[in-house]
Motif scaffolding. Structure first.
Motif, PDB file in Angstrom:
ATOM      1  N   ALA A  21      35.892  46.770  52.105  1.00 27.93           N
ATOM      2  CA  ALA A  21      35.752  47.254  50.731  1.00 27.93           C
ATOM      3  C   ALA A  21      36.112  46.198  49.704  1.00 27.93           C
ATOM      4  O   ALA A  21      35.783  46.331  48.538  1.00 27.93           O
TER       5      ALA A  21
ATOM      6  N   PRO B   3      35.817  43.205  47.388  1.00 31.28           N
ATOM      7  CA  PRO B   3      34.654  42.468  46.895  1.00 31.28           C
ATOM      8  C   PRO B   3      34.674  41.011  47.357  1.00 31.28           C
ATOM      9  O   PRO B   3      35.714  40.362  47.349  1.00 31.28           O
TER      10      PRO B   3
ATOM     11  N   ILE C   4      26.931  36.638  47.929  1.00 29.57           N
ATOM     12  CA  ILE C   4      26.051  36.956  46.801  1.00 29.57           C
ATOM     13  C   ILE C   4      24.597  36.771  47.219  1.00 29.57           C
ATOM     14  O   ILE C   4      23.737  37.605  46.940  1.00 29.57           O
TER      15      ILE C   4
ATOM     16  N   ARG D 149      23.514  39.634  49.327  1.00 29.40           N
ATOM     17  CA  ARG D 149      23.298  40.856  48.549  1.00 29.40           C
ATOM     18  C   ARG D 149      21.973  40.788  47.797  1.00 29.40           C
ATOM     19  O   ARG D 149      21.202  41.743  47.788  1.00 29.40           O
TER      20      ARG D 149
ATOM     21  N   ASP E 212      41.587  52.504  43.701  1.00 28.43           N
ATOM     22  CA  ASP E 212      41.875  51.756  44.930  1.00 28.43           C
ATOM     23  C   ASP E 212      40.634  50.994  45.405  1.00 28.43           C
ATOM     24  O   ASP E 212      39.513  51.394  45.109  1.00 28.43           O
ATOM     25  N   VAL E 213      40.852  49.928  46.179  1.00 28.61           N
ATOM     26  CA  VAL E 213      39.700  49.111  46.623  1.00 28.61           C
ATOM     27  C   VAL E 213      38.650  49.897  47.381  1.00 28.61           C
ATOM     28  O   VAL E 213      37.458  49.686  47.185  1.00 28.61           O
ATOM     29  N   THR E 214      39.082  50.795  48.263  1.00 23.66           N
ATOM     30  CA  THR E 214      38.089  51.529  49.051  1.00 23.66           C
ATOM     31  C   THR E 214      37.263  52.448  48.151  1.00 23.66           C
ATOM     32  O   THR E 214      36.055  52.584  48.314  1.00 23.66           O
TER      33      THR E 214
ATOM     34  N   GLN F 275      36.879  51.892  44.886  1.00 22.32           N
ATOM     35  CA  GLN F 275      36.115  50.962  44.048  1.00 22.32           C
ATOM     36  C   GLN F 275      34.785  50.637  44.692  1.00 22.32           C
ATOM     37  O   GLN F 275      33.742  50.669  44.050  1.00 22.32           O
ATOM     38  N   LYS F 276      34.826  50.351  45.986  1.00 20.80           N
ATOM     39  CA  LYS F 276      33.607  50.016  46.723  1.00 20.80           C
ATOM     40  C   LYS F 276      32.597  51.165  46.617  1.00 20.80           C
ATOM     41  O   LYS F 276      31.421  50.945  46.352  1.00 20.80           O
TER      42      LYS F 276
ATOM     43  N   HIS G 210      36.820  42.326  34.310  1.00 24.19           N
ATOM     44  CA  HIS G 210      37.586  41.075  34.332  1.00 24.19           C
ATOM     45  C   HIS G 210      37.619  40.528  35.755  1.00 24.19           C
ATOM     46  O   HIS G 210      38.205  39.497  36.015  1.00 24.19           O
TER      47      HIS G 210
ATOM     48  N   MET H  50      36.106  38.979  39.019  1.00 28.78           N
ATOM     49  CA  MET H  50      35.004  38.170  39.520  1.00 28.78           C
ATOM     50  C   MET H  50      34.387  38.776  40.783  1.00 28.78           C
ATOM     51  O   MET H  50      33.207  38.599  41.052  1.00 28.78           O
ATOM     52  N   GLY H  51      35.190  39.497  41.558  1.00 24.16           N
ATOM     53  CA  GLY H  51      34.683  40.158  42.757  1.00 24.16           C
ATOM     54  C   GLY H  51      33.654  41.218  42.404  1.00 24.16           C
ATOM     55  O   GLY H  51      32.596  41.313  43.033  1.00 24.16           O
TER      56      GLY H  51
ATOM     57  N   VAL I 113      31.842  41.304  39.717  1.00 22.52           N
ATOM     58  CA  VAL I 113      30.656  40.581  39.241  1.00 22.52           C
ATOM     59  C   VAL I 113      29.797  40.165  40.430  1.00 22.52           C
ATOM     60  O   VAL I 113      28.598  40.415  40.476  1.00 22.52           O
ATOM     61  N   ALA I 114      30.442  39.552  41.418  1.00 22.98           N
ATOM     62  CA  ALA I 114      29.715  39.041  42.575  1.00 22.98           C
ATOM     63  C   ALA I 114      29.016  40.163  43.342  1.00 22.98           C
ATOM     64  O   ALA I 114      27.955  39.969  43.916  1.00 22.98           O
ATOM     65  N   GLU I 115      29.608  41.351  43.324  1.00 27.00           N
ATOM     66  CA  GLU I 115      29.061  42.457  44.113  1.00 27.00           C
ATOM     67  C   GLU I 115      27.941  43.209  43.405  1.00 27.00           C
ATOM     68  O   GLU I 115      27.225  43.965  44.040  1.00 27.00           O
ATOM     69  N   THR I 116      27.844  43.098  42.061  1.00 20.57           N
ATOM     70  CA  THR I 116      26.902  43.972  41.366  1.00 20.57           C
ATOM     71  C   THR I 116      25.861  43.255  40.501  1.00 20.57           C
ATOM     72  O   THR I 116      24.743  43.740  40.383  1.00 20.57           O
TER      73      THR I 116
ATOM     74  N   LEU J  76      41.029  32.288  41.391  1.00 28.23           N
ATOM     75  CA  LEU J  76      40.958  33.348  42.406  1.00 28.23           C
ATOM     76  C   LEU J  76      41.799  32.921  43.608  1.00 28.23           C
ATOM     77  O   LEU J  76      41.574  31.845  44.156  1.00 28.23           O
ATOM     78  N   PRO J  77      42.743  33.761  44.041  1.00 26.67           N
ATOM     79  CA  PRO J  77      43.582  33.355  45.165  1.00 26.67           C
ATOM     80  C   PRO J  77      42.781  33.034  46.429  1.00 26.67           C
ATOM     81  O   PRO J  77      43.177  32.187  47.219  1.00 26.67           O
TER      82      PRO J  77
END
Lengths: 276, 278
Positions: free
Chosen positions: A258, A260, A267, A270, B185-187, B189-190, B212, B214-215, B217-220, B257-258
């Motif tokens: 889950a 991202p 990317i 996707r 929560d992340v799950t 959120q997904k 805010h 970046m994850g 953004v990358a996913e959508t 990003l960590p």
């Protein structure tokens, strides 16, 4: 102590009684169900899980805000059971906690200097001059200036307030620092600064962290050991690489899936799936 | 013709210390069927831009733009009454705090049918049928029973699903999602992100994701606008942004990003800024 574990937790339970009312029977809720783990001196244990999994309840027990229902906690070789023995000054000095929302954990009418000195005032017999010297030293250590000593919390940004909360927590030179989602409320660039600060402080002062977070990328960056909680139970516990490279439990896998993915390959994948 | 076209948008707020410019000459274009992400840290003006578009800013805000058109209609010239016909029907918005966005005193079913009551001529029975259809579309289990549920009886993820159902009730042409998953929560959120993208693809509406993260953004996203302190730093399609970011600010954000940490320390934004900032 023969081994170098600073924190030992064995078979820890915490139950809450839910009061009955007109439409509801009284019941008990078990927030933490039989949790055991060790944390080595100078290392970081990350606790991961979603809301309601008991991670904050665990943090409250470790920082002596709440008593455990059963099981044992041992910090620096001293058994902790505040329901039976109460809290002594020595016990308070061992553990400190930093919360998620730094503004909510600072008194708006208290100057920063007093915020930092208060734990010393309550728990030690230092003189005012000694306390002030230590507060100024700590401000410097967390990357703030001496002139910030006389300012109020509203005059600081979110990242600076979290630095103040961290400074207050380490004033007592605790053996164990519990960090409950310390960077979740912060912007990405500020988050990086705070994570760097935590790493520096750990190296410098040999601090031991229990780091609670839902953000797996932060956990991967900071943790030595990782514990995944789900509905009050520990479903996964191991070194960072063990947990991230080879998750055993279904819930951990769901959690990873889950999260991202911000890398170029994901990317590309996707976008290809979308075009098809 | 783009769905939404805004040129040189400026927003100023009157404050005790004089005017504060929250947004300084930014352009936005969204095509139908496109996912645009607006990304930035707090104070970047990402929410203000869309609130200005929706006409939701307080009176202390002064909004100027060279062009502000939705489907070729000038949004600035609309009267309050005409605007209400567009907002909630053709353009709708979902917010960060789902529980705070719902009225605690009314049932979910009532609140869902309200949008239909205002914007359509459906009969009461038809409205109920449409509400049930919407609840199924957003994946709320047991919709018949949930019609009479109050917001406090549902989880945060379920409330956000209700908000999404409400936003798509009148089949909008543009959906603006302001940090829709930040409080979840992340799950969860997904699930919510997957749902938004699926609804967008099925209906072909335009989607603006304000975030805010970046994850997210990358996913959508298809296209991304990066903002900092009220100015646009970069605009690019999602792949080029992550592969070869042009502006120093985007580079800074990505390296903070960590998961992109290379050494022992994370680079911070100030490492990338020149002497005069960005």
């Amino acid at each position: 102590m023969s081994d170098d574990s600073i924190l030992k937790v064995r078979d820890l339970y915490r139950t809450y009684d839910i009061k009955g009312g007109l439409f509801r029977k009284a019941s008990t809720l078990t927030a933490v169900k039989g949790v055991s783990f060790d944390v080595k001196r100078g290392s970081t244990l990350a606790i991961v899980g979603e809301s309601g999994c008991g991670k904050s309840t665990l943090a409250r027990m470790l920082s002596m805000i709440d008593a455990q229902s059963s099981g044992s906690i041992e910090i620096g070789g001293m058994p902790i059971d505040i329901a039976k023995t109460g809290i002594s000054r020595e016990m308070r000095q061992m553990v400190q906690i930093v919360f998620q929302n730094p503004y909510g954990s600072l008194n708006p009418r208290q100057k920063i200097g007093h915020v930092l000195e208060e734990p010393l005032l309550l728990n030690t017999s230092m003189s005012a001059a000694e306390r002030k010297a230590l507060a100024l030293e700590m401000l410097q250590k967390v990357g703030l200036q001496p002139e910030h000593y006389g300012r109020y919390p509203h005059m600081f940004s979110g990242g600076q307030r979290q630095r103040i909360a961290i400074a207050r927590a380490i004033m007592m030179k605790p053996k164990l620092l519990v960090l409950d989602e310390p960077v979740s409320a912060l912007d990405l660039s500020v988050q990086a600064q705070i994570l760097n600060l935590l790493k520096d402080l750990q190296d410098e002062m040999g601090l031991t962290y229990v780091f609670i977070s839902h953000d797996l990328s932060v956990v991967r960056y900071l943790a030595d050991k990782v514990m995944v909680m789900y509905f009050g139970e520990v479903v996964e516990y191991g070194t960072r690489d063990e947990v991230f490279d080879d998750p055993k439990h279904d819930y951990t896998r769901t959690l990873f899936a889950a999260t991202p993915q911000a890398d170029v390959d994901s990317i590309r994948k996707r976008l290809a799936a979308k075009a098809a | 013709m783009p769905l939404l076209e805004i040129r040189n948008l400026r927003v100023e707020f009157d404050t005790a210390k004089g005017p504060f410019r929250a947004l300084d000459g930014v352009d936005y274009t969204v095509e139908a069927g496109e996912v645009l992400a607006i990304v930035g840290e707090s104070g970047s003006g990402k929410s203000v831009a869309m609130l200005a578009t929706m006409g939701l800013l307080p009176d202390t805000a002064t909004i100027t733009a060279d062009k502000m058109e939705f489907e070729g209609r000038d949004l600035r010239k609309l009267s309050a009454k005409e605007r209400r016909k567009v907002i909630g029907k053709d353009i709708s918005m979902i917010f960060q705090e789902p529980i705070a966005s719902l009225n605690p005193c009314f049932t979910v079913g009532f609140q869902l049918s309200e949008a239909l009551k205002v914007h359509t001529n459906l009969s009461k029975a038809d409205r109920k049928a449409r509400v049930l259809e919407l609840m199924r579309a957003v994946g709320l289990p047991d919709p018949e029973r949930r019609l009479s549920a109050f917001p406090h009886q549902m989880s945060g993820g379920q409330c956000q699903r209700v908000m999404i159902a409400m936003a798509i009730a009148c089949a909008p042409k543009l959906l603006i999602a302001d940090e829709p998953t930040t409080a979840l929560d992340v799950t969860i959120q997904k699930q919510i992100l997957d749902l938004l993208v699926k609804l967008q693809q099925d209906s072909g509406m335009g989607l603006i994701m304000i975030t805010h993260d970046m994850g997210v953004v990358a996913e959508t996203a298809d296209r991304v606008i990066v903002q900092y302190k009220g100015r646009k730093m970069e605009e690019a399609d999602v792949l080029s942004l992550f592969e070869a970011p042009k502006s120093n600010y985007t580079k800074a954000l990505l390296s903070a990003l960590p998961e992109n940490a290379t050494g022992d320390r994370l680079p911070t934004v100030s490492d990338f800024a020149g002497a005069g900032g960005f």
